[in-house]
Motif scaffolding. Structure first.
Motif, short mmCIF file in Angstrom:
data_model
loop_
_atom_site.label_atom_id
_atom_site.label_comp_id
_atom_site.label_asym_id
_atom_site.label_seq_id
_atom_site.Cartn_x
_atom_site.Cartn_y
_atom_site.Cartn_z
N PRO A 87 0.82 -1.21 0.00
CA PRO A 87 0.00 0.00 0.00
C PRO A 87 0.85 1.26 0.00
O PRO A 87 1.68 1.47 0.86
N GLU A 88 0.64 2.12 -1.00
CA GLU A 88 1.32 3.40 -1.17
C GLU A 88 2.78 3.36 -0.75
O GLU A 88 3.22 4.01 0.20
N SER A 89 3.55 2.59 -1.47
CA SER A 89 4.98 2.46 -1.17
C SER A 89 5.80 2.86 -2.37
O SER A 89 5.41 2.60 -3.51
N TYR A 90 6.96 3.50 -2.13
CA TYR A 90 7.81 3.86 -3.24
C TYR A 90 8.66 2.68 -3.69
O TYR A 90 9.51 2.80 -4.57
N ASN A 91 8.44 1.54 -3.06
CA ASN A 91 9.02 0.29 -3.54
C ASN A 91 7.96 -0.51 -4.27
O ASN A 91 8.07 -1.72 -4.40
N ASN A 92 6.94 0.17 -4.75
CA ASN A 92 5.81 -0.54 -5.35
C ASN A 92 6.24 -1.29 -6.61
O ASN A 92 7.09 -0.85 -7.36
N ASP A 93 5.67 -2.46 -6.80
CA ASP A 93 5.99 -3.27 -7.99
C ASP A 93 4.73 -3.60 -8.78
O ASP A 93 4.66 -4.61 -9.46
N LYS A 94 3.73 -2.75 -8.67
CA LYS A 94 2.49 -2.96 -9.42
C LYS A 94 2.68 -2.58 -10.88
O LYS A 94 2.86 -1.41 -11.20
N GLN A 95 2.64 -3.58 -11.75
CA GLN A 95 2.75 -3.33 -13.18
C GLN A 95 1.36 -3.20 -13.80
O GLN A 95 0.40 -3.77 -13.30
N ALA A 96 1.29 -2.47 -14.89
CA ALA A 96 0.03 -2.30 -15.60
C ALA A 96 -0.09 -3.39 -16.66
O ALA A 96 0.39 -3.23 -17.78
N ASP A 97 -0.71 -4.50 -16.29
CA ASP A 97 -0.85 -5.63 -17.20
C ASP A 97 -1.83 -5.34 -18.33
O ASP A 97 -1.79 -5.98 -19.37
N PHE A 98 -2.73 -4.43 -18.09
CA PHE A 98 -3.76 -4.09 -19.08
C PHE A 98 -3.79 -2.58 -19.24
O PHE A 98 -3.86 -1.84 -18.26
N LEU A 99 -3.68 -2.10 -20.47
CA LEU A 99 -3.76 -0.67 -20.74
C LEU A 99 -4.72 -0.44 -21.90
O LEU A 99 -4.55 -1.05 -22.97
N MET A 100 -5.68 0.41 -21.69
CA MET A 100 -6.59 0.76 -22.77
C MET A 100 -6.95 2.24 -22.67
O MET A 100 -7.21 2.75 -21.59
N LEU A 101 -6.92 2.91 -23.80
CA LEU A 101 -7.19 4.33 -23.85
C LEU A 101 -8.57 4.58 -24.46
O LEU A 101 -8.86 4.16 -25.57
N LEU A 102 -9.43 5.23 -23.70
CA LEU A 102 -10.76 5.62 -24.16
C LEU A 102 -10.68 7.03 -24.72
O LEU A 102 -10.15 7.93 -24.05
N VAL A 103 -11.17 7.25 -25.93
CA VAL A 103 -11.14 8.57 -26.55
C VAL A 103 -12.56 8.95 -26.97
O VAL A 103 -13.16 8.30 -27.83
N ALA A 104 -13.08 9.99 -26.34
CA ALA A 104 -14.42 10.48 -26.66
C ALA A 104 -14.29 11.73 -27.52
O ALA A 104 -13.68 12.72 -27.10
N ASP A 105 -14.82 11.67 -28.73
CA ASP A 105 -14.84 12.82 -29.64
C ASP A 105 -16.19 13.50 -29.48
O ASP A 105 -17.21 13.01 -29.95
N HIS A 106 -16.19 14.64 -28.80
CA HIS A 106 -17.45 15.30 -28.47
C HIS A 106 -18.05 16.03 -29.66
O HIS A 106 -19.23 16.42 -29.61
N ASN A 107 -17.27 16.23 -30.72
CA ASN A 107 -17.83 16.87 -31.91
C ASN A 107 -18.56 15.87 -32.80
O ASN A 107 -19.69 16.09 -33.24
N SER A 108 -17.89 14.74 -33.06
CA SER A 108 -18.52 13.71 -33.90
C SER A 108 -19.41 12.78 -33.10
O SER A 108 -20.09 11.93 -33.66
N LYS A 109 -19.38 12.92 -31.77
CA LYS A 109 -20.18 12.10 -30.86
C LYS A 109 -19.88 10.61 -31.05
O LYS A 109 -20.77 9.78 -31.26
N THR A 110 -18.59 10.30 -30.98
CA THR A 110 -18.14 8.91 -31.08
C THR A 110 -17.18 8.59 -29.94
O THR A 110 -16.58 9.49 -29.35
N VAL A 111 -17.03 7.29 -29.67
CA VAL A 111 -16.08 6.82 -28.67
C VAL A 111 -15.23 5.73 -29.32
O VAL A 111 -15.76 4.81 -29.95
#
Length: 336
Positions: A87-111
């Protein structure tokens, strides 16, 4: 029942569906747009270079493009550790096994969603104890989260690494989910049915290739998390299973919402402790309202090649594919 009440009821249902659509795409965090409890968080990291800003232009295949306006992005991280680990340690070893970027285009109204390979070799900041940048290194992008406090700073550091990989595109927000959430939410919806894509013999004998099974508890986590020991141990193969699982989980979530009016609230309460985000609850609600009528386009993926490094698998993205993906999601043809 009056017509006015019916209209309000339908609007509420519409917003709930939009919220879950966004959330389930981003790794089991059904509370991403449902829970009004997060406080504003700020990290102390910096990007490698200038962010791409409105007015920026780019050329591709002989055509000129300009950066879209009114676009909002959220990076979602699935961490390979559990909430009780370091918990909240600077020796943390939590890797991001899953990465996904959500992009909402508010002009074209798409995701649009971009699924990022965790083995991608990328530049990332090295952070000191106070969260200040003390250097940089080139490693698997999943490791960017291991620098920092394991929470807000680590998330922002990963977002900076993604931004650098995407040619300076600004990443507006982040949300991380620890692996505890997988089994918890999976069982909360009553299990998820999938047709097993890989041979898990000796790892999880309940997962038999080509058989259709309903995943519960640790078996759900094994299905989306395991890669070593399988015939194809690349993260690319695991990403295929993750997307398959997400689609099935999304459908199951809709069924639960249809049958239980209190499902959304209860799901939020169930998962809140597993999530870290810089987004306020009000901000999430506003985003849900804005995208309630948006069209989901696709889940994109950057092409590249997998090679076995000295210790781990490494994914080298194609520069051409990166540019094409960035233009496709964040740019539009320049007006003549």
């Amino acid at each position: 029942m009056s017509r006015e009440y019916t209209s309000k009821e339908r609007r509420a249902q519409k917003l709930k569906y939009a919220a879950v659509l966004l959330a389930v795409i981003f790794l089991f965090s059904s509370v991403l747009l449902l829970v009004n409890i997060w406080e504003t968080r700020q990290g102390g990291t910096f990007s490698f270079g200038e962010n791409v800003t409105v007015g920026s232009e780019m050329s591709l295949n002989g055509k000129n493009y300009c950066l879209k306006e009114n676009v909002e992005s959220v990076l979602v991280l699935g961490l390979d550790k559990f909430e009780t680990d370091n918990p909240e340690s600077y020796n943390n070893d939590k890797q991001a096994d899953f990465l996904m970027l959500l992009v909402a285009d508010h002009n074209s109204k798409t995701v649009t969603a971009l699924h990022i390979n965790r083995d991608t070799i990328a530049n990332m900041n090295i952070l000191g104890v106070a969260g200040d940048v003390v250097g940089s290194v080139k490693k698997q992008i999943a490791l960017a989260h291991t620098y920092g406090n394991g929470k807000e700073m680590s998330c922002r550091n990963t977002a900076d690494a993604v931004s650098d990989m995407l040619m300076g595109i600004q990443i507006d927000h982040y949300v991380s989910v620890t692996m505890d959430a997988v089994s918890v939410y999976n069982d909360f919806v009553g299990g998820v049915e999938v047709t097993v894509l890989d041979d898990f013999s000796g790892i999880d004998d309940t997962l038999v290739k080509d058989e259709t099974v309903t995943l519960f508890g640790e078996h759900a986590l094994n299905y989306v998390r395991t890669r070593y020991g399988l015939d194809d141990s690349s993260n690319s193969a695991r990403m295929v299973r993750q997307r398959q699982y997400l689609e099935a989980l999304y459908k199951k979530t809709l069924v639960c919402m249809e049958n239980d009016d209190s499902f959304v609230i209860n799901a939020g309460i169930k998962l809140a402790e597993y999530i870290v985000s810089d987004y306020t609850g009000n901000g999430l609600q506003e985003l849900a309202e804005r995208v309630s009528d948006y069209r989901f386009t696709e889940i994109c993926e950057i092409d590249g090649r997998n090679i076995r490094g000295e210790k781990h698998m490494e994914f080298y993205p194609s520069e051409k594919s990166i540019k094409e993906t960035v233009v496709k999601i964040f740019f539009e043809p320049k007006n003549k």
